[in-house]
Design a protein around this motif. Sequence first.
Motif, PDB file in Angstrom:
ATOM      1  N   PRO A  24       0.846  -1.187   0.000  1.00  0.00           N
ATOM      2  CA  PRO A  24       0.000   0.000   0.000  1.00  0.00           C
ATOM      3  C   PRO A  24       0.887   1.244   0.000  1.00  0.00           C
ATOM      4  O   PRO A  24       1.946   1.254   0.632  1.00  0.00           O
ATOM      5  N   THR A  25       0.477   2.268  -0.712  1.00  0.00           N
ATOM      6  CA  THR A  25       1.267   3.501  -0.771  1.00  0.00           C
ATOM      7  C   THR A  25       0.729   4.569   0.159  1.00  0.00           C
ATOM      8  O   THR A  25       1.389   5.569   0.397  1.00  0.00           O
ATOM      9  N   ASN A  26      -0.464   4.342   0.720  1.00  0.00           N
ATOM     10  CA  ASN A  26      -1.085   5.367   1.549  1.00  0.00           C
ATOM     11  C   ASN A  26      -1.425   4.887   2.959  1.00  0.00           C
ATOM     12  O   ASN A  26      -2.158   5.550   3.668  1.00  0.00           O
ATOM     13  N   ALA A  27      -0.912   3.727   3.349  1.00  0.00           N
ATOM     14  CA  ALA A  27      -1.198   3.189   4.685  1.00  0.00           C
ATOM     15  C   ALA A  27      -0.132   2.165   5.059  1.00  0.00           C
ATOM     16  O   ALA A  27       0.493   1.569   4.195  1.00  0.00           O
ATOM     17  N   CYS A  28       0.028   1.970   6.361  1.00  0.00           N
ATOM     18  CA  CYS A  28       0.940   0.932   6.848  1.00  0.00           C
ATOM     19  C   CYS A  28       0.203  -0.404   6.869  1.00  0.00           C
ATOM     20  O   CYS A  28      -1.003  -0.451   7.082  1.00  0.00           O
ATOM     21  N   GLY A  46      10.577  -1.300  16.347  1.00  0.00           N
ATOM     22  CA  GLY A  46      11.314  -0.259  15.647  1.00  0.00           C
ATOM     23  C   GLY A  46      10.977  -0.129  14.175  1.00  0.00           C
ATOM     24  O   GLY A  46      11.363   0.837  13.533  1.00  0.00           O
ATOM     25  N   ASP A  47      10.262  -1.114  13.616  1.00  0.00           N
ATOM     26  CA  ASP A  47       9.843  -1.047  12.216  1.00  0.00           C
ATOM     27  C   ASP A  47       8.397  -0.563  12.151  1.00  0.00           C
ATOM     28  O   ASP A  47       7.599  -0.824  13.051  1.00  0.00           O
ATOM     29  N   ARG A  66      10.438   9.525   4.149  1.00  0.00           N
ATOM     30  CA  ARG A  66       9.426  10.062   5.061  1.00  0.00           C
ATOM     31  C   ARG A  66       9.205   9.075   6.197  1.00  0.00           C
ATOM     32  O   ARG A  66       9.561   7.914   6.116  1.00  0.00           O
ATOM     33  N   ALA A  67       8.560   9.571   7.237  1.00  0.00           N
ATOM     34  CA  ALA A  67       8.136   8.684   8.320  1.00  0.00           C
ATOM     35  C   ALA A  67       6.918   7.924   7.822  1.00  0.00           C
ATOM     36  O   ALA A  67       6.038   8.487   7.191  1.00  0.00           O
TER      37      ALA A  67
END
Length: 70
Positions: A24-28, A46-47, A66-67
């Motif tokens: 996904p490019t817009n969510a974790c 940490g990931d 980015r974060a």
Amino acid sequence: MSVITEHSTITCPECGHQSTDEMPTNACQWFYDCKGCGAVLKPKAGDCCVYCSYGDVKCPPIQEGRACCG
């Protein structure tokens, strides 16, 4: 401008099964069901997501510097 890789191959730490998926490019993605043994993978400490922990390519936000999900 760098090219963002949108696919990553996750390797299950339980059974070694590998699967290439579109990230996904817009969510974790915090959970991932292994297609080999059914284990539910979660990010390591940490990931930000399962792709950063078990994938051969980090997630798109991390690739961009980015974060993730921040």
